[in-house]
Motif scaffolding. Structure first.
Motif, PDB file in Angstrom:
ATOM      1  N   TRP A  26       0.819  -1.205   0.000  1.00  0.00           N
ATOM      2  CA  TRP A  26       0.000   0.000   0.000  1.00  0.00           C
ATOM      3  C   TRP A  26       0.858   1.262   0.000  1.00  0.00           C
ATOM      4  O   TRP A  26       0.415   2.340  -0.376  1.00  0.00           O
ATOM      5  N   VAL A  34      -3.723   8.849   7.189  1.00  0.00           N
ATOM      6  CA  VAL A  34      -4.794   8.110   6.534  1.00  0.00           C
ATOM      7  C   VAL A  34      -6.143   8.743   6.867  1.00  0.00           C
ATOM      8  O   VAL A  34      -6.263   9.505   7.828  1.00  0.00           O
ATOM      9  N   VAL A  44     -13.507   1.894   5.281  1.00  0.00           N
ATOM     10  CA  VAL A  44     -12.613   2.198   4.167  1.00  0.00           C
ATOM     11  C   VAL A  44     -11.467   3.035   4.711  1.00  0.00           C
ATOM     12  O   VAL A  44     -11.680   4.067   5.327  1.00  0.00           O
ATOM     13  N   ARG A  46      -7.898   4.912   3.581  1.00  0.00           N
ATOM     14  CA  ARG A  46      -7.129   5.326   2.417  1.00  0.00           C
ATOM     15  C   ARG A  46      -6.088   6.346   2.823  1.00  0.00           C
ATOM     16  O   ARG A  46      -6.203   6.991   3.869  1.00  0.00           O
ATOM     17  N   LYS A  47      -5.053   6.459   1.987  1.00  0.00           N
ATOM     18  CA  LYS A  47      -4.025   7.452   2.243  1.00  0.00           C
ATOM     19  C   LYS A  47      -4.681   8.818   2.240  1.00  0.00           C
ATOM     20  O   LYS A  47      -5.566   9.090   1.439  1.00  0.00           O
ATOM     21  N   ARG A  48      -4.265   9.660   3.166  1.00  0.00           N
ATOM     22  CA  ARG A  48      -4.843  10.997   3.260  1.00  0.00           C
ATOM     23  C   ARG A  48      -4.390  11.841   2.075  1.00  0.00           C
ATOM     24  O   ARG A  48      -3.212  11.904   1.754  1.00  0.00           O
TER      25      ARG A  48
END
Length: 79
Positions: A26, A34, A44, A46-48
């Motif tokens: 990832w 994140v 969910v 996700r990368k910020r």
């Protein structure tokens, strides 16, 4: 890649451990930012993402970089 993990206590919060192979694939590491959102019974992660307005708002006189001169003017630029 799928992986199994579990929920653990971290201070007064809860935490999910991200297995090393998943983190590497990832592209995250300790300290990575994140975002979390839930959709029904799914979480969910996700990368910020940053936006230009947020980044510019953090510029201060103490952290602004000096102008860099890269080459002499080539046309009708006014300096």
């Amino acid at each position: 890649m799928g992986a199994k993990s579990h929920i653990a206590r971290w201070g007064s919060s809860l935490a999910v451990r991200i297995p090393k192979p998943v983190a590497e694939q990832w592209g995250v590491r300790e300290g990575s930012k994140v975002e979390m959102a839930y959709r029904g019974d799914r979480l969910v992660l996700r990368k910020r993402l940053y936006d230009l307005e947020e980044l510019v708002s953090r510029i201060t006189p103490e952290n602004v970089h000096a102008e860099v001169k890269t080459s002499p003017a080539q046309g009708n630029e006014e300096w």
